[in-house]
Motif scaffolding. Sequence first.
Motif, PDB file in Angstrom:
ATOM      1  N   ASN A  13       0.830  -1.210   0.000  1.00  0.00           N
ATOM      2  CA  ASN A  13       0.000   0.000   0.000  1.00  0.00           C
ATOM      3  C   ASN A  13       0.862   1.257   0.000  1.00  0.00           C
ATOM      4  O   ASN A  13       0.595   2.208  -0.744  1.00  0.00           O
ATOM      5  N   ALA A  14       1.907   1.251   0.828  1.00  0.00           N
ATOM      6  CA  ALA A  14       2.803   2.417   0.888  1.00  0.00           C
ATOM      7  C   ALA A  14       3.555   2.586  -0.430  1.00  0.00           C
ATOM      8  O   ALA A  14       3.687   3.707  -0.944  1.00  0.00           O
ATOM      9  N   THR A  16       2.663   1.527  -3.425  1.00  0.00           N
ATOM     10  CA  THR A  16       1.721   1.954  -4.459  1.00  0.00           C
ATOM     11  C   THR A  16       1.408   3.439  -4.330  1.00  0.00           C
ATOM     12  O   THR A  16       1.373   4.164  -5.326  1.00  0.00           O
ATOM     13  N   THR A  17       1.199   3.880  -3.104  1.00  0.00           N
ATOM     14  CA  THR A  17       0.916   5.300  -2.873  1.00  0.00           C
ATOM     15  C   THR A  17       2.106   6.157  -3.283  1.00  0.00           C
ATOM     16  O   THR A  17       1.952   7.167  -3.983  1.00  0.00           O
ATOM     17  N   SER A  21       2.927   8.958  -6.817  1.00  0.00           N
ATOM     18  CA  SER A  21       2.992  10.354  -6.391  1.00  0.00           C
ATOM     19  C   SER A  21       3.871  11.196  -7.316  1.00  0.00           C
ATOM     20  O   SER A  21       4.657  10.675  -8.106  1.00  0.00           O
ATOM     21  N   ALA A  70      -2.461  -4.063  -6.430  1.00  0.00           N
ATOM     22  CA  ALA A  70      -3.333  -2.916  -6.144  1.00  0.00           C
ATOM     23  C   ALA A  70      -4.615  -2.998  -6.961  1.00  0.00           C
ATOM     24  O   ALA A  70      -5.703  -2.718  -6.447  1.00  0.00           O
ATOM     25  N   ASP A  74      -8.437  -3.218  -5.521  1.00  0.00           N
ATOM     26  CA  ASP A  74      -9.442  -2.232  -5.923  1.00  0.00           C
ATOM     27  C   ASP A  74     -10.634  -2.897  -6.600  1.00  0.00           C
ATOM     28  O   ASP A  74     -11.788  -2.539  -6.337  1.00  0.00           O
TER      29      ASP A  74
END
Length: 152
Positions: A13-14, A16-17, A21, A70, A74
């Motif tokens: 999650n980190a 992917t975020t 960015s 991811a 989703d």
Amino acid sequence: MAAKNNFFEKFSNAATTFTGSSYAFLGALAIVIIWAVSGPVFKYSETWQLVINTGTTIITFLMVFLIQKAQNKDSKAIQIKLNELIAANKTTSNRIVNIEDLTEEELDRIHKYYEKLAEEAQEDADLHASHSIDAATKNQEEKSEYFRNDKH
């Protein structure tokens, strides 16, 4: 095993975020610029070219799996939300819940039903009417029968 899955979940999650960015893009752009500017220093050698090729190949390889994870998460979340909407609405067909488990042939058959539903909806005088697959054919038959009898 749960602790490992939890760590991987948090890490993915980190990652992917971060990779989605502006900072990640700017970092990648900076690396490419530094690599390009360093070309004359390394006389555009094969090793110089190999550095960027190897680096981008490894990153791309790893990102494919990260993006797929991811996307799977989703998709599952969206599917659960759609299933909740179907289950909560009394006018929808519950046969559509978990439709993603059907074969391609079964999905094509259901798609044909929706095409028929769209055709029948075009014939419907009420633009705001909404029907499930099951109700649409029955309602259309009743309307057709009504209009046939009305003309006589």
